[in-house]
Design a protein around this motif. Structure first.
Motif, PDB file in Angstrom:
ATOM      1  N   LYS A 173      42.404  54.678  30.941  1.00 43.34           N
ATOM      2  CA  LYS A 173      41.903  53.367  30.508  1.00 43.34           C
ATOM      3  C   LYS A 173      41.100  52.668  31.601  1.00 43.34           C
ATOM      4  N   LEU A 174      41.577  52.765  32.844  1.00 47.05           N
ATOM      5  CA  LEU A 174      40.913  52.040  33.919  1.00 47.05           C
ATOM      6  C   LEU A 174      39.735  52.814  34.513  1.00 47.05           C
ATOM      7  N   GLY A 175      39.752  54.145  34.417  1.00 49.47           N
ATOM      8  CA  GLY A 175      38.641  54.926  34.969  1.00 49.47           C
ATOM      9  C   GLY A 175      37.291  54.499  34.417  1.00 49.47           C
ATOM     10  N   PRO A 176      37.109  54.571  33.097  1.00 51.65           N
ATOM     11  CA  PRO A 176      35.824  54.166  32.522  1.00 51.65           C
ATOM     12  C   PRO A 176      35.520  52.680  32.738  1.00 51.65           C
ATOM     13  N   LYS A 177      36.568  51.864  32.804  1.00 45.80           N
ATOM     14  CA  LYS A 177      36.378  50.420  32.924  1.00 45.80           C
ATOM     15  C   LYS A 177      35.955  50.008  34.335  1.00 45.80           C
ATOM     16  N   LEU A 178      36.528  50.649  35.359  1.00 43.66           N
ATOM     17  CA  LEU A 178      36.317  50.197  36.729  1.00 43.66           C
ATOM     18  C   LEU A 178      35.355  51.065  37.530  1.00 43.66           C
ATOM     19  N   GLY A 179      35.280  52.336  37.170  1.00 43.14           N
ATOM     20  CA  GLY A 179      34.369  53.210  37.902  1.00 43.14           C
ATOM     21  C   GLY A 179      34.722  53.297  39.376  1.00 43.14           C
ATOM     22  N   LYS A 180      33.777  52.882  40.259  1.00 44.18           N
ATOM     23  CA  LYS A 180      33.964  53.001  41.703  1.00 44.18           C
ATOM     24  C   LYS A 180      35.047  52.059  42.238  1.00 44.18           C
ATOM     25  N   ARG A 181      35.472  51.075  41.452  1.00 42.27           N
ATOM     26  CA  ARG A 181      36.505  50.143  41.925  1.00 42.27           C
ATOM     27  C   ARG A 181      37.907  50.738  41.794  1.00 42.27           C
ATOM     28  N   LEU A 182      38.047  51.864  41.102  1.00 42.87           N
ATOM     29  CA  LEU A 182      39.360  52.438  40.847  1.00 42.87           C
ATOM     30  C   LEU A 182      40.142  52.731  42.132  1.00 42.87           C
ATOM     31  N   PRO A 183      39.525  53.304  43.172  1.00 43.84           N
ATOM     32  CA  PRO A 183      40.283  53.532  44.412  1.00 43.84           C
ATOM     33  C   PRO A 183      40.853  52.234  44.999  1.00 43.84           C
ATOM     34  N   LEU A 184      40.120  51.120  44.846  1.00 40.17           N
ATOM     35  CA  LEU A 184      40.610  49.840  45.353  1.00 40.17           C
ATOM     36  C   LEU A 184      41.864  49.410  44.602  1.00 40.17           C
ATOM     37  N   VAL A 185      41.909  49.698  43.293  1.00 34.47           N
ATOM     38  CA  VAL A 185      43.081  49.369  42.481  1.00 34.47           C
ATOM     39  C   VAL A 185      44.278  50.174  42.941  1.00 34.47           C
ATOM     40  N   LYS A 186      44.073  51.466  43.209  1.00 37.61           N
ATOM     41  CA  LYS A 186      45.164  52.317  43.673  1.00 37.61           C
ATOM     42  C   LYS A 186      45.733  51.796  44.987  1.00 37.61           C
ATOM     43  N   GLN A 187      44.855  51.384  45.897  1.00 36.95           N
ATOM     44  CA  GLN A 187      45.302  50.862  47.180  1.00 36.95           C
ATOM     45  C   GLN A 187      46.090  49.568  47.008  1.00 36.95           C
ATOM     46  N   ALA A 188      45.604  48.692  46.146  1.00 37.64           N
ATOM     47  CA  ALA A 188      46.264  47.405  45.940  1.00 37.64           C
ATOM     48  C   ALA A 188      47.624  47.585  45.276  1.00 37.64           C
ATOM     49  N   LEU A 189      47.712  48.486  44.304  1.00 38.65           N
ATOM     50  CA  LEU A 189      48.989  48.712  43.616  1.00 38.65           C
ATOM     51  C   LEU A 189      50.027  49.322  44.546  1.00 38.65           C
ATOM     52  N   ALA A 190      49.570  50.097  45.523  1.00 39.81           N
ATOM     53  CA  ALA A 190      50.503  50.710  46.469  1.00 39.81           C
ATOM     54  C   ALA A 190      51.142  49.669  47.384  1.00 39.81           C
ATOM     55  N   LYS A 191      50.488  48.512  47.553  1.00 43.29           N
ATOM     56  CA  LYS A 191      50.987  47.475  48.454  1.00 43.29           C
ATOM     57  C   LYS A 191      51.644  46.289  47.721  1.00 43.29           C
ATOM     58  N   VAL A 192      51.437  46.195  46.428  1.00 42.46           N
ATOM     59  CA  VAL A 192      51.898  45.027  45.682  1.00 42.46           C
ATOM     60  C   VAL A 192      53.412  45.012  45.526  1.00 42.46           C
ATOM     61  N   ASP A 193      53.986  43.820  45.314  1.00 47.73           N
ATOM     62  CA  ASP A 193      55.411  43.682  44.973  1.00 47.73           C
ATOM     63  C   ASP A 193      55.566  44.158  43.530  1.00 47.73           C
ATOM     64  N   ALA A 194      55.994  45.390  43.378  1.00 43.99           N
ATOM     65  CA  ALA A 194      56.024  46.008  42.047  1.00 43.99           C
ATOM     66  C   ALA A 194      56.940  45.260  41.096  1.00 43.99           C
ATOM     67  N   ALA A 195      58.080  44.758  41.580  1.00 44.59           N
ATOM     68  CA  ALA A 195      59.018  44.047  40.707  1.00 44.59           C
ATOM     69  C   ALA A 195      58.389  42.765  40.170  1.00 44.59           C
ATOM     70  N   ALA A 196      57.700  42.019  41.047  1.00 48.58           N
ATOM     71  CA  ALA A 196      57.049  40.779  40.618  1.00 48.58           C
ATOM     72  C   ALA A 196      55.916  41.063  39.640  1.00 48.58           C
ATOM     73  N   LEU A 197      55.156  42.142  39.925  1.00 42.91           N
ATOM     74  CA  LEU A 197      54.055  42.507  39.034  1.00 42.91           C
ATOM     75  C   LEU A 197      54.583  42.892  37.660  1.00 42.91           C
ATOM     76  N   LEU A 198      55.666  43.668  37.629  1.00 44.51           N
ATOM     77  CA  LEU A 198      56.251  44.076  36.355  1.00 44.51           C
ATOM     78  C   LEU A 198      56.726  42.867  35.556  1.00 44.51           C
ATOM     79  N   GLN A 199      57.381  41.927  36.230  1.00 45.53           N
ATOM     80  CA  GLN A 199      57.874  40.739  35.540  1.00 45.53           C
ATOM     81  C   GLN A 199      56.726  39.938  34.942  1.00 45.53           C
ATOM     82  N   GLN A 200      55.624  39.817  35.686  1.00 47.46           N
ATOM     83  CA  GLN A 200      54.465  39.080  35.180  1.00 47.46           C
ATOM     84  C   GLN A 200      53.836  39.802  33.997  1.00 47.46           C
ATOM     85  N   LEU A 201      53.738  41.115  34.084  1.00 47.01           N
ATOM     86  CA  LEU A 201      53.159  41.878  32.983  1.00 47.01           C
ATOM     87  C   LEU A 201      53.993  41.759  31.723  1.00 47.01           C
ATOM     88  N   GLU A 202      55.327  41.750  31.869  1.00 45.60           N
ATOM     89  CA  GLU A 202      56.189  41.700  30.697  1.00 45.60           C
ATOM     90  C   GLU A 202      56.242  40.304  30.089  1.00 45.60           C
TER      91      GLU A 202
END
Length: 301
Positions: A134-163
């Motif tokens: 889903k994100l590959g076609p949408k973000l293109g060259k920005r995808l690596p930046l997303v991977k880097q940001a997700l690796a550093k984010v507070d996953a529990a807080a992100l999950l709670q916000q998404l839900e």
């Protein structure tokens, strides 16, 4: 039952399924229904529906479903009692009401204690990954930046916000990005000694540390299940009393002895002896990974 082309009235047919719950039957030659189980559901009276109560009970059902999913993931049978369940709600304002039904949750999940946690990351670790399809076609060259940001984010807080909000904002090196809940994959890994499952209502974790006492109780519950199955095979009425005889050794027999009062109460047994019953044929009963010889005699109603 007659074929569809039969011109005569259909003959009386019946379906009898003796499961101590219901006998279903339909009489031919008319429209009369002999069982409420064969009738249409009545039209609900909307003003009588308690929407608040329905919402609350749906939460109980969701929590129990998550708890059972956690048990299944850890391959813990429902009949095996566990020490406790920890519940971390996405909406903490629901906790006081849910706590009032802790007894129901404990019974459904077969746990000794129900507790509530503020942060689920005390018991689990999260990994958040982008959905590449889903994100590959949408973000293109920005995808690596997303991977880097997700690796550093507070996953529990992100999950709670998404839900709770169905979307979350991720800060990237070249600016913010709004992620939809279906554009990331959240993987949950329970810490040692726990099994977990998560959903929109929160995270449910169950203790997987099973003490010898809990193991023995689980074996006793297995034995009760075997006796109840035999009651059904014998077409026993609810009020029928039994005399039980058990021949075996090892953990299974020891557990039945230890929880003899529980076994008698659950099976309506007037006696539980650890010897054969004269004139009664032995039945092999599974108790955990073991077997015992079981003698069952119906005594009275």
């Amino acid at each position: 039952m007659p074929a569809d082309g039969d011109e005569a009235d259909r003959a009386v047919y019946a379906v009898h399924r003796r499961d101590d719950v219901a006998n279903l039957a339909v009489a031919g030659g008319g429209s009369k229904l002999e069982s409420v189980h064969l009738a249409d559901y009545p039209t609900p009276d909307a003003p009588l529906i308690d929407e608040k109560l329905s919402t609350r009970m749906n939460l109980v059902r969701e929590i129990v479903s998550l708890g059972r999913s956690a048990r299944m993931g850890a391959k813990l049978k429902v009949r095996q009692p566990l020490a406790k369940v920890e519940i971390c709600l996405a909406d903490a304002t629901r906790q006081p009401w849910l706590a009032e039904h802790a007894g129901l949750i404990a019974e459904e999940l077969n746990v000794k204690k129900v507790e509530f946690a503020v942060r689920a990351d005390e018991y689990v670790a999260y990994t958040v990954l982008p959905d590449l399809k889903k994100l590959g076609p949408k973000l293109g060259k920005r995808l690596p930046l997303v991977k880097q940001a997700l690796a550093k984010v507070d996953a529990a807080a992100l999950l709670q916000q998404l839900e709770s909000e169905k979307r979350a904002t991720l800060e990237l090196a070249d600016g913010p990005l709004v992620l939809e809940s279906d554009e990331v994959q959240v993987r949950l890994q329970a810490k040692p000694g726990w099994a977990a499952a998560h959903g929109a209502s929160g995270v449910v974790v169950v203790s997987t540390d099973v003490t010898p006492e809990l193991v023995a109780e689980g074996l006793a519950r297995d034995f009760v299940h075997s006796v109840q199955s035999i009651r059904k095979d014998l077409n026993c009425a609810y009020t029928d009393r039994l005399a039980l005889g058990v021949v075996g050794d090892g953990e299974a027999a020891a557990a039945i002895r230890q929880f003899a009062d529980y076994v008698r109460g659950e099976t309506l047994a007037t006696s539980l002896d650890f010897a054969p019953i004269a004139g009664v044929e032995a039945i092999e009963a599974s108790v955990g990974n073991q077997t015992v010889k079981l003698f069952v005699q119906v005594t009275k109603s």
